[in-house]
Motif scaffolding. Structure first.
Motif, PDB file in Angstrom:
ATOM      1  N   LEU A   1       0.839  -1.190   0.000  1.00 31.92           N
ATOM      2  CA  LEU A   1       0.000   0.000   0.000  1.00 31.92           C
ATOM      3  C   LEU A   1       0.877   1.244   0.000  1.00 31.92           C
ATOM      4  O   LEU A   1       2.070   1.183   0.332  1.00 31.92           O
ATOM      5  CB  LEU A   1      -0.917   0.000   1.227  1.00 31.92           C
ATOM      6  CG  LEU A   1      -1.925  -1.154   1.307  1.00 31.92           C
ATOM      7  CD1 LEU A   1      -2.639  -1.135   2.651  1.00 31.92           C
ATOM      8  CD2 LEU A   1      -2.920  -1.076   0.174  1.00 31.92           C
ATOM      9  N   PRO A   2       0.330   2.408  -0.367  1.00 36.24           N
ATOM     10  CA  PRO A   2       1.143   3.635  -0.388  1.00 36.24           C
ATOM     11  C   PRO A   2       1.704   3.956   1.010  1.00 36.24           C
ATOM     12  O   PRO A   2       0.999   3.868   2.014  1.00 36.24           O
ATOM     13  CB  PRO A   2       0.144   4.717  -0.837  1.00 36.24           C
ATOM     14  CG  PRO A   2      -0.966   3.975  -1.494  1.00 36.24           C
ATOM     15  CD  PRO A   2      -1.054   2.652  -0.822  1.00 36.24           C
ATOM     16  N   ARG A   3       2.974   4.317   1.069  1.00 43.40           N
ATOM     17  CA  ARG A   3       3.582   4.678   2.349  1.00 43.40           C
ATOM     18  C   ARG A   3       3.054   6.016   2.841  1.00 43.40           C
ATOM     19  O   ARG A   3       2.909   6.244   4.022  1.00 43.40           O
ATOM     20  CB  ARG A   3       5.104   4.732   2.208  1.00 43.40           C
ATOM     21  CG  ARG A   3       5.733   3.396   1.863  1.00 43.40           C
ATOM     22  CD  ARG A   3       7.235   3.477   1.897  1.00 43.40           C
ATOM     23  NE  ARG A   3       7.712   3.860   3.212  1.00 43.40           N
ATOM     24  CZ  ARG A   3       9.004   4.071   3.497  1.00 43.40           C
ATOM     25  NH1 ARG A   3       9.918   3.938   2.539  1.00 43.40           N
ATOM     26  NH2 ARG A   3       9.368   4.412   4.713  1.00 43.40           N
ATOM     27  N   ARG A   4       2.788   6.912   1.898  1.00 38.72           N
ATOM     28  CA  ARG A   4       2.208   8.210   2.257  1.00 38.72           C
ATOM     29  C   ARG A   4       1.403   8.722   1.068  1.00 38.72           C
ATOM     30  O   ARG A   4       1.656   8.327  -0.078  1.00 38.72           O
ATOM     31  CB  ARG A   4       3.296   9.214   2.645  1.00 38.72           C
ATOM     32  CG  ARG A   4       4.281   9.505   1.540  1.00 38.72           C
ATOM     33  CD  ARG A   4       5.314  10.542   1.986  1.00 38.72           C
ATOM     34  NE  ARG A   4       6.076  10.055   3.117  1.00 38.72           N
ATOM     35  CZ  ARG A   4       7.182   9.309   2.992  1.00 38.72           C
ATOM     36  NH1 ARG A   4       7.623   8.953   1.790  1.00 38.72           N
ATOM     37  NH2 ARG A   4       7.853   8.914   4.049  1.00 38.72           N
ATOM     38  N   LEU A   5       0.433   9.555   1.363  1.00 31.92           N
ATOM     39  CA  LEU A   5      -0.399  10.120   0.300  1.00 31.92           C
ATOM     40  C   LEU A   5       0.198  11.447  -0.161  1.00 31.92           C
ATOM     41  O   LEU A   5       0.755  12.199   0.647  1.00 31.92           O
ATOM     42  CB  LEU A   5      -1.825  10.326   0.807  1.00 31.92           C
ATOM     43  CG  LEU A   5      -2.552   9.073   1.290  1.00 31.92           C
ATOM     44  CD1 LEU A   5      -3.980   9.417   1.680  1.00 31.92           C
ATOM     45  CD2 LEU A   5      -2.539   7.985   0.223  1.00 31.92           C
ATOM     46  N   PRO A   6       0.065  11.764  -1.462  1.00 30.10           N
ATOM     47  CA  PRO A   6       0.649  13.011  -1.964  1.00 30.10           C
ATOM     48  C   PRO A   6      -0.140  14.235  -1.499  1.00 30.10           C
ATOM     49  O   PRO A   6      -1.317  14.144  -1.136  1.00 30.10           O
ATOM     50  CB  PRO A   6       0.555  12.841  -3.486  1.00 30.10           C
ATOM     51  CG  PRO A   6      -0.619  11.940  -3.692  1.00 30.10           C
ATOM     52  CD  PRO A   6      -0.598  10.988  -2.536  1.00 30.10           C
ATOM     53  N   GLU A   7       0.523  15.382  -1.490  1.00 34.76           N
ATOM     54  CA  GLU A   7      -0.167  16.638  -1.230  1.00 34.76           C
ATOM     55  C   GLU A   7      -1.000  17.005  -2.461  1.00 34.76           C
ATOM     56  O   GLU A   7      -0.529  16.930  -3.596  1.00 34.76           O
ATOM     57  CB  GLU A   7       0.840  17.743  -0.917  1.00 34.76           C
ATOM     58  CG  GLU A   7       1.601  17.526   0.373  1.00 34.76           C
ATOM     59  CD  GLU A   7       2.509  18.703   0.698  1.00 34.76           C
ATOM     60  OE1 GLU A   7       2.470  19.706  -0.064  1.00 34.76           O
ATOM     61  OE2 GLU A   7       3.261  18.626   1.684  1.00 34.76           O
TER      62      GLU A   7
END
Length: 833
Positions: free
Chosen positions: A480-486
């Motif tokens: 899964l994504p480690r962090r979501l983009p701004e």
């Protein structure tokens, strides 16, 4: 530093010594001997502990008391000749421990004279007899039996020697502890008789027994099942092991159990009974007594509670479950205001349970380190705790004890710091705090010490299982994504909760994809199954959808490509998916569903709306399926919620009710704190299935870009037309002349390269937002321009890309609908707002 008294001792021995010390500090009472034996059961591997003391008539050792399984299961007698060859007699005469087995209770030495064997042991079990001393002489013995074929280890023997030394002299015990008599020979004070026919289940009981159960004689039907129906469910298996035929053929049994009377009152009863055999040797009747022991159970000094804790811990399969069992068993009965349990990992404290879970109930240092799951508590700010963990000694801090801020707020009225020992080391700790002044009675200290030992052993047992569970969860999270983009003009948060039903990895996924021209794609999906194959397929589908989206395809084409890809894989699994593309400048978007739940919108006025529209079938089912586009319109302040079915549907929750709960929680939660909204949506989830949740709040862009486009025709002076269009546009936007000249150089090089090296249509796009000017030239060729490594003075080509790189803040290429787009960004003076 470890104190001199602790050198050479192991943690379990220290805990036993402390528990024994708290027992000794209390007043003498009739249950003291039994408490000593019960502590011996807790801190050693014994299944039976018994004490033999001199009989009044002399020349005999009589059984003063026993705890654990029935002694008759091991063939132990009620009396032994003091001059015989039994391990008990030898241990007393030689004044030293003697090891033997229960199968030959009179060995070593000559056979014992006098009382014949009461029954043969069904199997041989290791036995140790330790002398009970009066001064320097042995006068009695403490006997311990274990089912472990290896017998008692060194630390077990050390603990048993402590408890043998704690047994009072015969003169002291004779006034308080009486030798057990056969059930039915003399009933307990207040006990009443019963007679159960084991083949029919009919039971004859006194009216007083019925009164204990809260039944009137006229209302009793004479069936034992009627009485068993009042037993607390957790205690029913133990009672049934006595009532069922065949379980008592080896001898008498004694047990305590709970009933709930028809009035709702909880009572503790003690049952003593033995089986009467028929002439053919078949168990015919169970006779004995039942008495009320509720008055003997004083709060936390309750062996039954420790036994129940041990039972509950044996059913726990993860570190989290062990911690929750201990917190439930201790906080309420002790009247504590907060309890924390943690694992010790090197010099780090990993908290597994904080009860209550409200952050405001804990000191500031705990709140600052708070996490949704697995918060870290810094031991560097808690030296009192660090010392207790290092030395393995329980610390009881009464009111007024000076403590560091991180601990004083946990228990301002009293704090218990319990290291959790196991395998010769400290594996965890437990903090129990009170807000009002609290004094630690000796009985309470003994119970806490025993509970700490049980919890430590349980932690060691489940750690391997929990480590495997954590490994699976880590594998899941790497997919899964480690962090979501701004996001421009919005914010997104996501949550993923794996199922608690086992160690199998699931197939739920989510993604947030930043596209061109301030477009954003939100994706959520669920692959069928809970295994490594589902997780692998989930990773493949997430990667494929991201690749198709970045290429610039519209939402329906992205999902259609993913469907054809899955159909071509060698798998029988299918997947559901919901893909939403949003123009963050305009607040418009498109939604495509492939067998998945529809998105839910929380409107700025607090209302909710489910996105209605036709969807396509799940991915991997129909090769040439249609996936209709559903239009969306978002106003600033709107929250878009995407989730998998684990949140809204389970065996206990119908889909329609789950969607209503989702809408109600969205409507009642503050959208200004999107993380808290996500936590509120997950609060109370059944966790019978994986849950993925993706929320996005659309705020609108404060500064919107300005754009112009130009189709470059393939004419001899096409580059000149492109430069004139660029110059007019940039001057109308108010850019200074030197910035316009730089932009014209970039446009000239990029357009010329596209016309010379590609075929088909060429398009020029100009975008200005803030202080950034983006120049993009798209063509139909997927081949990206190559920057030459070396350009000699005689070369006539290859300098264009080097010039673009030299004057640009950033440049690159992106795929676009089968072709590509080469872009360059220039820093320019910001336009006045």
């Amino acid at each position: 530093m470890v104190s001199d008294g602790a050198k050479g001792r192991r943690v379990r021995t220290l805990s036993a010594e402390l528990a024994l010390k708290t027992l000794r500090s209390g007043p003498e009472h009739s249950g003291r001997l039994r408490s000593v034996m019960e502590q011996a059961l807790v801190f050693t591997g014994a299944t039976l502990v018994a004490v033999y003391l001199p009989a009044e008539e002399g020349g005999q050792l009589r059984l003063a008391a026993s705890a654990g399984v029935p002694r008759t299961l091991y063939g132990l007698r009620g009396r032994y000749p003091a001059d015989g060859g039994s391990p008990m007699a030898v241990a007393v005469r030689r004044n030293r421990p003697v090891s033997a087995t229960t199968g030959v209770p009179d060995a070593p030495g000559t056979p014992a004279e006098g009382e014949p064997p009461e029954g043969a042991a069904p199997f041989d079990a290791p036995l140790i007899a330790l002398p009970v001393r009066a001064g320097e002489d042995g006068v009695g013995c403490l006997v311990a039996v274990t089912d472990d074929p290896a017998g008692f280890d060194v630390e077990d023997r050390q603990c048993l020697e402590l408890y043998a030394g704690a047994v009072a002299c015969p003169g002291q015990e004779s006034a308080t502890d009486e030798p057990p008599e056969p059930p039915g020979a003399r009933p307990d004070r207040g006990a009443r008789d019963f007679d159960l026919a084991m083949d029919t289940g009919r039971i004859q009981v006194d009216d007083e027994v019925l009164a204990l159960f809260g039944l009137a004689p006229a209302d009793f039907d004479g069936r034992v099942d009627t009485l068993l129906a009042l037993t607390v469910p957790e205690d029913l298996p133990t009672v049934m092991s006595v009532v069922e035929a065949g379980h008592m053929a080896t001898g008498e049994r004694e047990l305590e159990f709970r009933i709930r009377r028809p009035s709702g009152e909880l009572r503790w009863l003690r049952l003593r009974g033995h089986v009467v055999l028929a002439p053919d040797g078949r168990p015919a009747r169970l006779v004995g007594t039942v008495g009320d022991t509720s008055r003997l159970r004083s709060g936390v000094n309750d062996v039954g509670r420790i036994q129940q804790l041990a039972t509950d811990l044996s059913n726990a399969s993860t570190v989290q479950e062990v911690s929750q069992v201990v917190a439930t068993a201790l906080r309420g009965p002790l009247g504590a205001d907060r309890i924390a349990l943690a694992e010790v990992e090197t010099d780090r404290l990993v908290v597994t349970v904080l009860d209550p879970a409200d952050q405001a109930a804990w000191p500031e240092v705990w709140r600052s380190e708070w996490r949704t799951e697995w918060p870290d508590a810094p031991t560097r700010s808690m030296p009192t705790l660090a010392t207790a963990l290092r030395e393995g000694r329980i610390a009881f801090c009464p009111p007024g004890t000076p403590l560091e801020p991180a601990l004083s707020g946990v228990g301002p009225g009293g704090l218990a710091v319990l290291p959790l020992p196991a395998a010769g080391r400290v594996v965890g700790c437990c903090l129990i705090g009170w807000d009002t002044p609290h004094e630690f009675a000796p009985d309470e200290r003994a119970v806490l010490t025993a509970a700490a030992g049980l919890a430590g052993q349980a932690l060691v047992r489940v750690r391997a299982f929990d480590a495997e569970h954590e490994l699976v969860a880590t594998l899941q999270r790497t997919l899964l994504p480690r962090r979501l983009p701004e996001l421009p003009g919005g914010i997104a948060v996501a949550r993923y909760l794996p199922t608690t039903g086992g160690l199998e990895v699931g197939g739920d996924w989510y993604d947030v994809i930043h596209l061109q021209d301030h477009h954003v794609a939100l994706v959520i999906g669920d692959v069928q199954g809970h295994n490594a194959g589902a997780a692998t397929l989930m990773g493949q589908m997430r990667t494929a959808i991201r690749a198709y989206a970045v290429e610039g395809h519209p939402p329906d084409v992205v999902v259609s490509h993913a469907n054809r890809l899955l159909m071509g894989m060698e798998t029988d699994l299918f997947a559901t998916c919901c893909y939403v593309s949003i123009d963050m400048e305009e607040g418009s978007g498109w939604c495509v569903r492939a067998g998945h739940l529809p998105p839910v919108l929380r409107l700025p006025d607090g209302g909710t709306e489910t996105v209605e529209g036709d969807g396509g079938p799940p991915l991997g089912v129909i090769a040439h399926a249609d996936f209709p586009l559903i239009p969306l319109r978002l106003r600033p302040g709107t929250v878009l919620a995407l989730t998998t079915d684990g949140l809204v549907e389970s065996t206990e929750l119908h889909y329609d009710e789950g969607m209503r709960r989702l809408s109600t929680t969205l409507s009642s939660t503050d959208p200004g704190h999107l993380g808290l909204m996500a936590d509120a949506l997950l609060d109370g989830a059944t966790r019978g299935d994986d849950i993925a949740l993706l929320l996005m709040r659309y705020d609108g862009m404060a500064v919107k870009p300005v754009r112009e486009s130009w189709t470059v025709w393939r004419l001899p002076d096409a580059a000149s037309h492109a430069r004139r269009f660029t110059g007019r546009t940039l001057r109308s936007w108010g850019l200074p002349s030197d910035e316009v000249d730089t932009a014209l150089l970039v446009v000239s090089e990029l357009v010329t390269n596209a016309l010379v090296h590609t075929d088909g249509q060429v398009r020029l796009d100009l975008t200005l937002i803030g202080d950034r000017l983006r120049i993009a030239v798209g063509d139909a060729s997927p081949r990206t321009p190559v920057k030459p490594a070396i350009v000699s003075w005689q070369d006539t080509g290859g300098r264009g890309i080097l010039l673009v790189e030299a004057v640009s803040t950033a440049w690159g290429t992106v795929p676009l609908s089968g072709g590509k787009q080469v872009w360059s960004e220039l820093t320019v003076p910001a336009r006045p707002v």
